[in-house]
Design a protein around this motif. Structure first.
Motif, mmCIF file in Angstrom:
data_model
loop_
_atom_site.group_PDB
_atom_site.id
_atom_site.type_symbol
_atom_site.label_atom_id
_atom_site.label_comp_id
_atom_site.label_asym_id
_atom_site.label_seq_id
_atom_site.Cartn_x
_atom_site.Cartn_y
_atom_site.Cartn_z
ATOM 1 N N TYR A 199 0.847 -1.211 0.000
ATOM 2 C CA TYR A 199 0.000 0.000 0.000
ATOM 3 C C TYR A 199 0.877 1.254 0.000
ATOM 4 C CZ TYR A 199 -3.528 3.395 1.466
ATOM 5 O OH TYR A 199 -4.368 4.498 1.543
ATOM 6 N N MET A 200 1.931 1.271 0.797
ATOM 7 C CA MET A 200 2.803 2.449 0.887
ATOM 8 C C MET A 200 3.535 2.704 -0.421
ATOM 9 S SD MET A 200 4.361 2.103 4.757
ATOM 10 C CE MET A 200 5.292 3.636 4.573
ATOM 11 N N VAL A 201 3.991 1.639 -1.065
ATOM 12 C CA VAL A 201 4.700 1.788 -2.344
ATOM 13 C C VAL A 201 3.793 2.435 -3.387
ATOM 14 C CG1 VAL A 201 5.690 0.494 -4.277
ATOM 15 C CG2 VAL A 201 6.336 -0.070 -1.928
ATOM 16 N N LYS A 202 2.507 2.104 -3.333
ATOM 17 C CA LYS A 202 1.570 2.610 -4.335
ATOM 18 C C LYS A 202 1.015 3.987 -3.982
ATOM 19 C CE LYS A 202 -2.682 1.361 -6.774
ATOM 20 N NZ LYS A 202 -3.769 0.330 -6.925
ATOM 21 N N ASN A 203 0.763 4.245 -2.695
ATOM 22 C CA ASN A 203 0.018 5.456 -2.324
ATOM 23 C C ASN A 203 0.787 6.468 -1.471
ATOM 24 O OD1 ASN A 203 -2.847 4.635 -3.261
ATOM 25 N ND2 ASN A 203 -2.196 2.889 -2.016
ATOM 26 N N ILE A 204 1.779 6.036 -0.718
ATOM 27 C CA ILE A 204 2.461 6.933 0.226
ATOM 28 C C ILE A 204 3.786 7.444 -0.316
ATOM 29 C CG2 ILE A 204 3.403 7.166 2.548
ATOM 30 C CD1 ILE A 204 0.381 6.820 2.499
ATOM 31 N N LEU A 205 4.574 6.570 -0.891
ATOM 32 C CA LEU A 205 5.928 6.951 -1.308
ATOM 33 C C LEU A 205 5.981 7.874 -2.529
ATOM 34 C CD1 LEU A 205 7.815 3.574 -0.727
ATOM 35 C CD2 LEU A 205 7.500 5.500 0.852
ATOM 36 N N PRO A 206 5.150 7.667 -3.588
ATOM 37 C CA PRO A 206 5.278 8.536 -4.770
ATOM 38 C C PRO A 206 5.158 10.036 -4.489
ATOM 39 C CG PRO A 206 3.990 6.607 -5.317
ATOM 40 C CD PRO A 206 4.216 6.555 -3.824
ATOM 41 N N PRO A 207 4.210 10.501 -3.664
ATOM 42 C CA PRO A 207 4.136 11.960 -3.413
ATOM 43 C C PRO A 207 5.342 12.522 -2.670
ATOM 44 C CG PRO A 207 2.074 10.856 -2.805
ATOM 45 C CD PRO A 207 3.081 9.790 -3.029
ATOM 46 N N LEU A 208 6.147 11.638 -2.044
ATOM 47 C CA LEU A 208 7.308 12.114 -1.299
ATOM 48 C C LEU A 208 8.487 12.430 -2.211
ATOM 49 C CD1 LEU A 208 7.183 9.589 1.691
ATOM 50 C CD2 LEU A 208 6.201 11.881 1.551
ATOM 51 N N ARG A 209 8.463 11.923 -3.438
ATOM 52 C CA ARG A 209 9.530 12.179 -4.413
ATOM 53 C C ARG A 209 9.198 13.472 -5.139
ATOM 54 N NH1 ARG A 209 7.874 6.269 -5.965
ATOM 55 N NH2 ARG A 209 8.927 5.110 -4.271
ATOM 56 N N ARG A 210 9.715 14.585 -4.646
ATOM 57 C CA ARG A 210 9.203 15.874 -5.093
ATOM 58 C C ARG A 210 10.238 16.984 -4.925
ATOM 59 N NH1 ARG A 210 8.205 15.206 0.195
ATOM 60 N NH2 ARG A 210 7.930 17.025 1.553
#
Length: 325
Positions: A199-210
């Motif tokens: 779940y984190m790989v799909k929903n939590i981590l992507p917005p942190l790469r910014r």
């Protein structure tokens, strides 16, 4: 976070610096506590207000990057909207000499997955990449004090996103994030929870790469608000009562007035015969008077009908002209 604009007619600087909302004059809110109104004037169809901002504030833009990459992609989820907003803001910034920009901050981030050393370099490269973008497109470094920062493995934001999410075993995940383990140990502990990590790989981590860009304003920034003045609604004029006359209005339409006239001279002479004995001469004279009265009444009614039609046409014309305003 990014300022939300409810009406773009309001100067973008006022939204960012004071959080004010543009409204029509009749419903304009009291300015925020950190602003002071300097003047209120009209310019054609616009109400013009000038404010001085007494505090610092900022406008933020958040641009996403792909995993393990430090090259900007305008088509990545959400980036088109953010870059368009930044472009509109800068266009306004370049034209409005009243906007007092103090500094610009660019901060690169990486998600807390992967080696710490690699993520630190990745965050730095993302910040440098976005600085090159705004310098090439807008010349920021030539106009403003631009600083570049980086945050490797943004665990703080990760924790905030998890707390707001529907991640499986949320409390267990939060316990790991709040623990005192090293970043690598936290990552390994999370990976041992397959459903939560997926779940984190799909929903939590992507917005942190910014990369986040922040526009800082100096105290004393003067901004201008221009609001369209609403036009008054057309109030229908009340109908004018007909002056007393011998006619009786029985129906009224847009084409004129239908009136009920007095009876004919035959009926009038009949009424006289029924009332008593009169000579033929008196009856002829009475009939003549009745005919004259009837003609006069018809003439008056005709004039009033024409006047009513003329007034109706004039009222319609005035109403159409008001609607066009």
């Amino acid at each position: 976070m990014k300022t939300i604009f409810t009406t773009f007619a309001l100067s973008l600087a006022l939204c960012a610096a004071a959080g004010a909302t543009a409204q029509v004059r009749s419903a304009a809110p009291v300015p925020a506590a950190d602003t002071v109104m300097l003047s209120e004037t009209t310019d054609g169809d616009y109400l013009v207000r000038r404010f001085i901002v007494k505090r610092q504030d900022d406008t933020d833009y958040r641009i996403r990057y792909q995993i393990n990459l430090a090259k900007l992609s305008s088509k990545l989820d959400g980036n088109t909207r953010e870059l368009d907003g930044l472009n509109n803001f800068v266009a306004n910034l370049m034209q409005d000499t009243l906007m007092n920009v103090k500094s610009v901050e660019i901060t690169g981030y990486s998600s807390p997955d992967g080696p710490v050393k690699f993520n630190r370099t990745l965050a730095e490269n993302r910040a440098a990449d976005f600085r090159n973008y705004v310098d090439k497109k807008y010349g920021f470094s030539k106009k403003y004090d631009v600083t570049v920062n980086s945050v490797a493995e943004d665990w703080e934001m990760c924790r905030a996103l998890v707390a707001q999410s529907a991640v499986p075993d949320k409390q267990a995940v939060l316990n790991i994030l709040d623990g005192s383990q090293s970043p690598d140990a936290k990552e390994q502990a999370l990976k041992k929870m397959p459903s939560a990590w997926e779940y984190m790989v799909k929903n939590i981590l992507p917005p942190l790469r910014r990369v986040e860009l922040t526009i800082n304003y100096g105290a004393g920034n003067i901004v201008e608000q221009r609001t369209m003045i609403p036009k008054p609604k057309v109030v229908p004029q009340p109908e004018q009562a007909c002056e007393p006359c011998r006619c009786e209005v029985v129906d009224e339409t847009i084409t004129g007035i239908i009136v009920e006239m007095p009876g004919s001279d035959v009926d009038f002479r009949k009424d006289m015969r029924d009332a008593g004995s009169y000579s033929k001469k008196e009856l002829r004279e009475a009939g003549r008077v009745a005919r004259e009265q009837e003609r006069a009444a018809r003439k008056i009614a005709k004039k009033e009908a024409k006047a009513a039609m003329k007034a109706e046409k004039a009222a319609k014309k005035s109403y159409r002209e008001l609607e066009k305003m």
